[in-house]
Design a protein around this motif. Sequence first.
Motif, PDB file in Angstrom:
ATOM      1  N   GLU A   1     114.919 125.733 -28.624  1.00 43.48           N
ATOM      2  CA  GLU A   1     114.889 124.396 -29.240  1.00 43.48           C
ATOM      3  C   GLU A   1     113.696 123.566 -28.769  1.00 43.48           C
ATOM      4  OE1 GLU A   1     117.015 123.909 -25.361  1.00 43.48           O
ATOM      5  OE2 GLU A   1     117.041 125.431 -26.946  1.00 43.48           O
ATOM      6  N   THR A   2     112.980 124.010 -27.733  1.00 42.37           N
ATOM      7  CA  THR A   2     111.820 123.251 -27.240  1.00 42.37           C
ATOM      8  C   THR A   2     110.575 123.495 -28.085  1.00 42.37           C
ATOM      9  OG1 THR A   2     111.004 124.932 -25.670  1.00 42.37           O
ATOM     10  CG2 THR A   2     112.726 123.402 -24.875  1.00 42.37           C
ATOM     11  N   PHE A   3     110.605 124.531 -28.935  1.00 38.10           N
ATOM     12  CA  PHE A   3     109.455 124.816 -29.785  1.00 38.10           C
ATOM     13  C   PHE A   3     109.420 123.886 -30.989  1.00 38.10           C
ATOM     14  CE2 PHE A   3     110.049 129.282 -28.016  1.00 38.10           C
ATOM     15  CZ  PHE A   3     109.007 129.149 -27.108  1.00 38.10           C
ATOM     16  N   PRO A   4     108.240 123.702 -31.594  1.00 38.98           N
ATOM     17  CA  PRO A   4     108.148 122.848 -32.780  1.00 38.98           C
ATOM     18  C   PRO A   4     109.060 123.373 -33.898  1.00 38.98           C
ATOM     19  CG  PRO A   4     105.961 123.388 -31.953  1.00 38.98           C
ATOM     20  CD  PRO A   4     106.938 124.245 -31.192  1.00 38.98           C
ATOM     21  N   PRO A   5     109.506 122.476 -34.784  1.00 32.83           N
ATOM     22  CA  PRO A   5     110.405 122.879 -35.875  1.00 32.83           C
ATOM     23  C   PRO A   5     109.645 123.591 -37.001  1.00 32.83           C
ATOM     24  CG  PRO A   5     109.960 120.542 -36.025  1.00 32.83           C
ATOM     25  CD  PRO A   5     109.286 121.023 -34.773  1.00 32.83           C
ATOM     26  N   LEU A   6     109.118 124.759 -36.695  1.00 31.88           N
ATOM     27  CA  LEU A   6     108.376 125.572 -37.660  1.00 31.88           C
ATOM     28  C   LEU A   6     109.154 126.852 -37.942  1.00 31.88           C
ATOM     29  CD1 LEU A   6     104.838 125.299 -35.994  1.00 31.88           C
ATOM     30  CD2 LEU A   6     105.707 123.965 -37.937  1.00 31.88           C
TER      31      LEU A   6
END
Length: 143
Positions: free
Chosen positions: A110-115
Amino acid sequence: MDTHPFTIERTYNASVEKVWKAITDKEDMRQWYFDLQEFKPVVGFTFEFYGKGSSGQDMKHLCEVTEAVPPRKLVYSWRYEGYSGISYVTFELFPEASGTRLRLTHSGLETFPPLADFAKSNFAKGWTELMGSLLKSFVENNP
């Protein structure tokens, strides 16, 4: 937002030592995982590799071993060059009567960008292929 880690468990008809070697020896890893230039199951060891994004672009993975308890547990960070966020991959090995049970947990997605490339479903698909097919075939079919 789903903050639960992705977890997969598989049991292999192979010894704990053989599975440990498959997840920590760079030559073994190249046969079922990614083409790593170097790998050592030592805390603080950094490594990188390339994987393909959903549109075929090269994505550089940057990782660092954060825990190593041979032959039972290996943890490393997993992030991407040029993107925010950091996650952690944990391999845990358990001796079973029929061989070795491996539990892989990938937390922090969930820490990654919403891509799309960072969707939990993409990680689930990748790890299922790696753990369920490629690693299984490698440890069960190679002497």
